[in-house]
Design a protein around this motif. Structure first.
Motif, PDB file in Angstrom:
ATOM      1  N   GLU A 604       0.830  -1.213   0.000  1.00  0.00           N
ATOM      2  CA  GLU A 604       0.000   0.000   0.000  1.00  0.00           C
ATOM      3  C   GLU A 604       0.857   1.253   0.000  1.00  0.00           C
ATOM      4  O   GLU A 604       0.569   2.241  -0.666  1.00  0.00           O
ATOM      5  N   MET A 605       1.913   1.196   0.789  1.00  0.00           N
ATOM      6  CA  MET A 605       2.786   2.357   0.941  1.00  0.00           C
ATOM      7  C   MET A 605       3.498   2.680  -0.374  1.00  0.00           C
ATOM      8  O   MET A 605       3.630   3.837  -0.755  1.00  0.00           O
TER       9      MET A 605
ATOM     10  N   ILE B 553      -2.675  17.090   3.597  1.00  0.00           N
ATOM     11  CA  ILE B 553      -3.766  16.703   2.683  1.00  0.00           C
ATOM     12  C   ILE B 553      -4.496  15.475   3.213  1.00  0.00           C
ATOM     13  O   ILE B 553      -5.722  15.437   3.261  1.00  0.00           O
ATOM     14  N   ALA B 554      -3.726  14.482   3.624  1.00  0.00           N
ATOM     15  CA  ALA B 554      -4.328  13.217   4.074  1.00  0.00           C
ATOM     16  C   ALA B 554      -5.154  13.424   5.344  1.00  0.00           C
ATOM     17  O   ALA B 554      -6.234  12.846   5.504  1.00  0.00           O
ATOM     18  N   MET B 555      -4.665  14.262   6.236  1.00  0.00           N
ATOM     19  CA  MET B 555      -5.394  14.480   7.495  1.00  0.00           C
ATOM     20  C   MET B 555      -6.652  15.319   7.268  1.00  0.00           C
ATOM     21  O   MET B 555      -7.695  15.064   7.883  1.00  0.00           O
ATOM     22  N   LEU B 556      -6.560  16.310   6.394  1.00  0.00           N
ATOM     23  CA  LEU B 556      -7.754  17.101   6.067  1.00  0.00           C
ATOM     24  C   LEU B 556      -8.804  16.197   5.419  1.00  0.00           C
ATOM     25  O   LEU B 556      -9.993  16.262   5.719  1.00  0.00           O
ATOM     26  N   ARG B 557      -8.321  15.338   4.525  1.00  0.00           N
ATOM     27  CA  ARG B 557      -9.223  14.400   3.863  1.00  0.00           C
ATOM     28  C   ARG B 557      -9.852  13.454   4.882  1.00  0.00           C
ATOM     29  O   ARG B 557     -11.052  13.171   4.830  1.00  0.00           O
ATOM     30  N   ALA B 558      -9.032  12.957   5.793  1.00  0.00           N
ATOM     31  CA  ALA B 558      -9.546  12.046   6.816  1.00  0.00           C
ATOM     32  C   ALA B 558     -10.653  12.723   7.621  1.00  0.00           C
ATOM     33  O   ALA B 558     -11.662  12.105   7.957  1.00  0.00           O
ATOM     34  N   PHE B 559     -10.489  13.997   7.909  1.00  0.00           N
ATOM     35  CA  PHE B 559     -11.532  14.715   8.643  1.00  0.00           C
ATOM     36  C   PHE B 559     -12.829  14.722   7.842  1.00  0.00           C
ATOM     37  O   PHE B 559     -13.906  14.429   8.365  1.00  0.00           O
ATOM     38  N   ALA B 606      -2.478   9.512  -4.739  1.00  0.00           N
ATOM     39  CA  ALA B 606      -2.404  10.059  -3.380  1.00  0.00           C
ATOM     40  C   ALA B 606      -2.402   8.964  -2.328  1.00  0.00           C
ATOM     41  O   ALA B 606      -2.220   9.248  -1.147  1.00  0.00           O
ATOM     42  N   GLY B 607      -2.608   7.715  -2.740  1.00  0.00           N
ATOM     43  CA  GLY B 607      -2.690   6.645  -1.762  1.00  0.00           C
ATOM     44  C   GLY B 607      -4.050   6.612  -1.076  1.00  0.00           C
ATOM     45  O   GLY B 607      -4.150   6.368   0.113  1.00  0.00           O
ATOM     46  N   TRP B 608      -5.095   6.874  -1.845  1.00  0.00           N
ATOM     47  CA  TRP B 608      -6.458   6.743  -1.333  1.00  0.00           C
ATOM     48  C   TRP B 608      -7.072   5.508  -1.992  1.00  0.00           C
ATOM     49  O   TRP B 608      -6.757   5.183  -3.136  1.00  0.00           O
ATOM     50  N   ASN B 609      -7.951   4.832  -1.291  1.00  0.00           N
ATOM     51  CA  ASN B 609      -8.575   3.660  -1.900  1.00  0.00           C
ATOM     52  C   ASN B 609      -9.703   4.084  -2.846  1.00  0.00           C
ATOM     53  O   ASN B 609      -9.922   5.272  -3.064  1.00  0.00           O
ATOM     54  N   LYS B 610     -10.395   3.099  -3.406  1.00  0.00           N
ATOM     55  CA  LYS B 610     -11.403   3.412  -4.436  1.00  0.00           C
ATOM     56  C   LYS B 610     -12.574   4.223  -3.887  1.00  0.00           C
ATOM     57  O   LYS B 610     -13.329   4.839  -4.633  1.00  0.00           O
ATOM     58  N   ASP B 611     -12.725   4.196  -2.572  1.00  0.00           N
ATOM     59  CA  ASP B 611     -13.756   5.037  -1.950  1.00  0.00           C
ATOM     60  C   ASP B 611     -13.243   6.441  -1.642  1.00  0.00           C
ATOM     61  O   ASP B 611     -13.973   7.257  -1.068  1.00  0.00           O
ATOM     62  N   GLY B 612     -11.990   6.688  -1.982  1.00  0.00           N
ATOM     63  CA  GLY B 612     -11.435   8.018  -1.698  1.00  0.00           C
ATOM     64  C   GLY B 612     -10.960   8.179  -0.264  1.00  0.00           C
ATOM     65  O   GLY B 612     -10.779   9.297   0.207  1.00  0.00           O
ATOM     66  N   LYS B 618      -0.680   4.497   3.210  1.00  0.00           N
ATOM     67  CA  LYS B 618      -0.287   5.895   3.003  1.00  0.00           C
ATOM     68  C   LYS B 618      -0.186   6.613   4.350  1.00  0.00           C
ATOM     69  O   LYS B 618       0.756   7.366   4.587  1.00  0.00           O
ATOM     70  N   LEU B 619      -1.135   6.367   5.225  1.00  0.00           N
ATOM     71  CA  LEU B 619      -1.102   7.054   6.518  1.00  0.00           C
ATOM     72  C   LEU B 619       0.100   6.595   7.343  1.00  0.00           C
ATOM     73  O   LEU B 619       0.715   7.394   8.053  1.00  0.00           O
ATOM     74  N   ALA B 620       0.461   5.324   7.220  1.00  0.00           N
ATOM     75  CA  ALA B 620       1.670   4.846   7.904  1.00  0.00           C
ATOM     76  C   ALA B 620       2.905   5.491   7.296  1.00  0.00           C
ATOM     77  O   ALA B 620       3.836   5.882   7.991  1.00  0.00           O
ATOM     78  N   GLU B 621       2.919   5.629   5.991  1.00  0.00           N
ATOM     79  CA  GLU B 621       4.055   6.271   5.327  1.00  0.00           C
ATOM     80  C   GLU B 621       4.207   7.695   5.837  1.00  0.00           C
ATOM     81  O   GLU B 621       5.319   8.199   5.973  1.00  0.00           O
ATOM     82  N   LEU B 622       3.100   8.345   6.100  1.00  0.00           N
ATOM     83  CA  LEU B 622       3.144   9.729   6.561  1.00  0.00           C
ATOM     84  C   LEU B 622       3.310   9.815   8.079  1.00  0.00           C
ATOM     85  O   LEU B 622       3.230  10.890   8.669  1.00  0.00           O
ATOM     86  N   ASP B 623       3.541   8.666   8.687  1.00  0.00           N
ATOM     87  CA  ASP B 623       3.812   8.587  10.127  1.00  0.00           C
ATOM     88  C   ASP B 623       2.609   9.011  10.971  1.00  0.00           C
ATOM     89  O   ASP B 623       2.770   9.543  12.065  1.00  0.00           O
ATOM     90  N   VAL B 624       1.411   8.786  10.437  1.00  0.00           N
ATOM     91  CA  VAL B 624       0.193   9.082  11.204  1.00  0.00           C
ATOM     92  C   VAL B 624      -0.756   7.881  11.183  1.00  0.00           C
ATOM     93  O   VAL B 624      -1.939   8.004  10.839  1.00  0.00           O
TER      94      VAL B 624
END
Lengths: 639, 639
Positions: A604-605, B553-559, B606-612, B618-624
């Motif tokens: 995934e990464m 970007i990933a954290m804003l998206r997660a929100f 961006a490392g998002w799945n098919k559901d966006g 990706k989140l592990a790569e970004l250390d979150v």
């Protein structure tokens, strides 16, 4: 002009005896760089999957890079890329020495070779020109005889020769290519590819030093490094004094020196084969690669119990570990002799040592008999048997013929009982570092498209206190901010591996030595970026270099996917899931569930799908959508 | 010490009237930086999804960063992050001026506010301390009156006040927060969040300039910029002479000046509202942000036909486009008046202009009647009607009450016929740039978790020849090597967007102005990295800064995912798929199939799945990885 660097590539068709030069342009150079990435580019573009690696259809690429040959420490390397006769996947192997710089001085960044010559030939590359020359008279000769003959007949003692010995001619599946008799493109069997093409050697000589955008910056960083590299760095002092052999004792003391075919990580006679012992006995001097003051490559000489020719250099850590402790051998001179024979015949010391260790375990278990070995008592610790077996492998004599096929094929022949002693990934023998001790090696070995490889990412130092400077100077600019427990394979370790793997693959593509950077403090990533910028004129950044590394990883992976490798091939041999038998790490083993989880997370990464195939999105991000189209065309994306 | 920078965060609970200070530590600062990322960190960590944005449970974060307040151009910004009452997704809005530096001088990098005060209050932050002070006497007042009263009662004319006007008190869903009367955190309705908490303002004053690791480097880059920024750069000269209003003519000449609610991209009276006209008539001077010589913010003054108070500054490009051409209004003084009212009452000029343009189209189509408007003839081009409607929105009078809800809610009320005139994404009104002309805007608008936003990634310049320096100096170090056709949305454009989006989000997180970097040549990414390093002592790199952007970007998206937004919300309003009615780009429209394809490719990239949803990898790569755990807990990963 946004790119800056441009250069030339030599194209050779041995079947037709034709050569031409091409200039792929600035965009190409900045995107593919050189080395691994440039090599796999040609394989993906110009070769169909499924070709026999030992057939004329295979392509072999010798590649420096846009920056190789610059007068700075570490810029002396070059890469050979081909389809591996050992694994059937990518062959991707780097060497130091002088070859990379010399072909650059001769006017070329890379040489792309196709076809097969009717009779033995060598390639003579000199000052912008190239000739295919008859090699009938040196066929059957050692690398040393080959180099000597070529230099003599071309009348220049400073010609750099990259050639094969008898092992390559005999198609030993892990035969290597050697330059200057002591610098080897060791792994993946590219020597056999040369042999299959009747290509004995490439000889190079050039007089044109590469132009640089900002020569003063390059020289000033190089001077600073040369003046200071020995200061404050244990790593540098060790490398300079002992070469990589200096790692033997720390590896043993921390329980991770491969011993008796990885049965254990502790060798009670390690002192006998240590870098310190080498220095006190057989060591003559260090011998540098081009423009590098580290001189980690050593020269040794001995007369007894074996006569060791100093021309072939001395053993590195990997060689000592694989031909020494992993074979239970504690006779340093015997190891030096084994090393000399490998460089002379053109054999990878890692796969050779691993194959002998495998055979020794089979022998002790009664799977291989004294009859098979032609009377050699192939038990662990028998130094003479080890040396003799090297000879047999190179010449494909007796048991050597089977071992010349590598441990995977040998075990297939010997039957199920032998398979658990065949320590390989994807057919590539495991080198001298133990994934049961260092967690990041589980990913490194399992995932490398070329089979188990130890140069996929910077390692934790063997001796823990060494971590601190590494941590703050190499990992830190990548945003790796925390020291991690050495054996862990959790998500933070996967992340660190992925980032360091990109960095290492960028180095392999730029043909820059990790050792000029690894013993950091005086050549950090910051200076690397500055050097690449100063040499090429690219307005580059660590971001772009990391992406170059990622692009390399993705393209190498795409090659292996195209050749039919799947997720199932990303795994470790069973022994790695069994406890280490003795020493400080006794009982330590890799946890299967955690490894499975780590590999899935890595996919995934890295932007690979659940089948382990790089996604179209990742390949587009890396600006190589054409690779996705190729994978699509070959049916590699599940519907 | 691997990190370097450490700082303090002020925590405020208005319900309890409690405050405390926390020092989250060096790892925190280097990982989350400040601004957008720091803000969304607290929202994800400390707030449940589903809370009413106007309830005490909402959190509002005012954030500078580890580097804000440094005496270098562009380091003057700060961010407000909260849950948006306009969209129900993330509110993420940046402003220049003096507030970011001033809270830093007062000892804080950020202020995290929870709860609701029983009675109106303001927060007084000064030299390491903070007080909650009564604001009953300024409730109901304009931002100007508020600032004046606070400065007077605290006895310091240099206090920086970030406050709301009547719009925020009246919970206009796009009410903004204003500092120094002219610098607005414009978008997403954070003024209404303050209003809902009975928080009228934050006043700040500090005397401690931040320590820097390497002050001399910071000053030397700043000096170099100040001396040279006007040289060789059309962008810089335009920004300095006209402010962003200088873009009006190039935008119109290239057919992309939003006109009459985006019916067309060409306004035949554009000259009347141009930066050049502004300079010739109402312009008084430029007024800089902290430590920046660009002075892109302008001051205007007029007496007729409207009296315009210079204290509230002059209109920027976005304001002129949205309240001018998009409303068909060609009266520059009326636009200046509209701008003054927005800053006085605390209204976002973009959403205000967009809402009025929407209302005008509805009015012309008979969906809104003269009765609804209280007699105002709300046709396109009626400058006076535009100005009057601003007043009505701020005060929620007549039609203004409905328009204060934003175009999405207004259209829902007005019925199906009105919906096609409601130009928004996820409820956030589309700003003054046309995705039918610039392809990268399709992704920018469709994907921004806060709804259509124009500051998600650097734009192609409006005037094509401007591309060249941008190309070589900003995009080049990211490995973006080719100019791309402006309207394309192919895989190369997706890649460029993703890389520039990461860069911009890093700037939003570091609270650094894109304009100090955009008019490049004297402050490139290279100097940015050098500045961050010199200020903080981090051994950072462009790699790490890009990853900081990706993390944001990933954290804003997660929100936004956590709040229930899905793939279906990543889309453009129907008008964008219909041809532009006139001008140089007549007939141009966004292709739906290509946009769908580009969005899907972006997800993978961006490392998002098919559901966006950002993947665990990706989140592990970004250390979150904790964000992945949060999404898992909320059931956001499909089984």
């Amino acid at each position: 002009m946004p790119f800056g660097y441009n250069g030339r590539i030599l194209r050779v068709n041995l079947s037709k005896g034709e050569m031409r030069t091409e200039e792929p342009g600035e965009y190409f150079y900045r995107t593919y760089g050189g080395g691994s990435c440039l090599g796999v580019y040609y394989l993906l573009k110009e070769m169909d999957p499924g070709v026999d690696p030992l057939s004329p259809e295979n392509i072999i690429v010798f590649a420096g890079s846009a920056v190789s040959g610059a007068p700075a420490p570490g810029f002396a390397r070059s890469c050979i890329v081909s389809k591996s006769p050992l694994t059937g996947s990518i062959a991707n192997t780097v060497s130091g020495g002088y070859f990379g710089p010399e072909i650059k001085f001769a006017g070329f960044d890379a040489i792309v070779i196709k076809g097969k010559s009717e009779k033995p030939v060598y390639l003579w590359v000199h000052d912008g020109e190239a000739d295919i020359k008859d090699a009938s008279h040196i066929w059957g000769k050692t690398t040393g005889e080959t180099q000597g003959t070529i230099r003599k007949e071309l009348g220049d003692g400073r010609i750099i020769v990259a050639g094969i010995g008898q092992a390559g001619e005999n198609l030993v599946r892990y035969a290597c290519v050697v330059n200057n008799l002591k610098h080897a493109w060791g792994r993946c069997g590219t020597g056999a590819v040369m042999g299959s093409k009747n290509l004995k050697a490439i000889a190079a000589r050039g007089h044109n030093k590469p132009k640089m955008k900002d020569r003063e910056t390059v020289l000033s960083i190089a001077r600073h490094f040369a003046t200071n590299f020995m200061k404050e760095s244990v790593d540098n002092i060790t490398l300079h004094d002992f070469g990589t052999a200096g790692d033997i004792m720390p590896q043993n003391e921390t329980g991770q020196l491969p011993t008796r075919n990885f049965q254990t990580g502790y060798f009670d006679k390690a002192e006998n084969i240590s870098g310190e012992r080498m220095k006190d006995t057989v060591l003559v001097k260090g011998t540098p690669c081009y423009a590098c003051p580290v001189s980690c490559k050593k020269v040794v000489k001995a007369d007894t119990p074996y006569q060791v020719d100093p021309a072939y250099g001395g053993p590195e850590y990997e060689t000592i570990a694989m031909m020494g402790s992993d074979c239970g051998v504690s006779d340093l001179v015997a190891i030096c002799k084994g090393n000399e024979l490998c460089n002379k015949y053109g054999l990878d010391t890692i796969s050779t040592g691993a194959s002998i260790a495998f055979a020794m375990e089979c022998y002790e278990e009664g799977i291989i008999t004294r009859e098979d070995t032609g009377g050699v008592d192939l038990r662990f610790g028998n130094a003479d048997a080890m040396v003799k077996t090297v000879e047999m492998i190179a010449k494909r004599e007796k048991i050597g013929d089977m071992l010349a096929e590598g441990v995977r094929r040998a075990a297939e022949k010997l039957g199920e009982q032998a398979e658990k002693f065949a320590l390989h990934v994807k057919g590539g023998e495991i080198p001298g570092h133990d994934p049961r001790v260092k967690g990041h090696l589980t990913l490194m070995y399992a995932l490398a498209p070329q089979g188990a490889s130890h140069i996929q990412a910077e390692h934790d130092p063997a001796f823990a206190p060494g971590w601190a400077p590494f941590f703050s100077e190499r990992a830190n600019p990548l945003g790796i901010l925390e020291p991690l427990e050495v054996s862990s394979i959790d998500h933070k370790k996967v992340r660190r591996f992925f980032y360091l793997q990109s960095a290492q693959n960028a180095l392999n593509t730029l043909a820059v030595c990790t050792f000029a950077l690894a013993p950091v403090r005086y050549l950090t990533f910051r200076e690397l970026v500055d050097l690449v910028r100063a040499i090429t004129g690219w307005e580059t950044s660590l971001w772009e270099l990391q992406k170059l590394g990622e692009r390399t990883i993705a393209m190498l992976r795409a090659f292996s996917v195209r050749e039919g490798f799947t997720k199932e091939d990303d795994w470790l041999p069973e022994r790695m899931f069994e406890g280490i038998l003795s020493g400080p790490c006794k009982g330590q083993k890799v946890n299967k569930d955690k490894l499975r989880e780590a590999i899935d997370l890595y996919y995934e990464m890295a932007g690979w799908n659940k089948d382990g195939v790089p996604t179209k999105g990742k390949l587009a991000e890396l600006d190589v959508s054409w690779v996705a189209e190729e994978l699509e065309k070959r049916g590699k994306y599940r519907k």
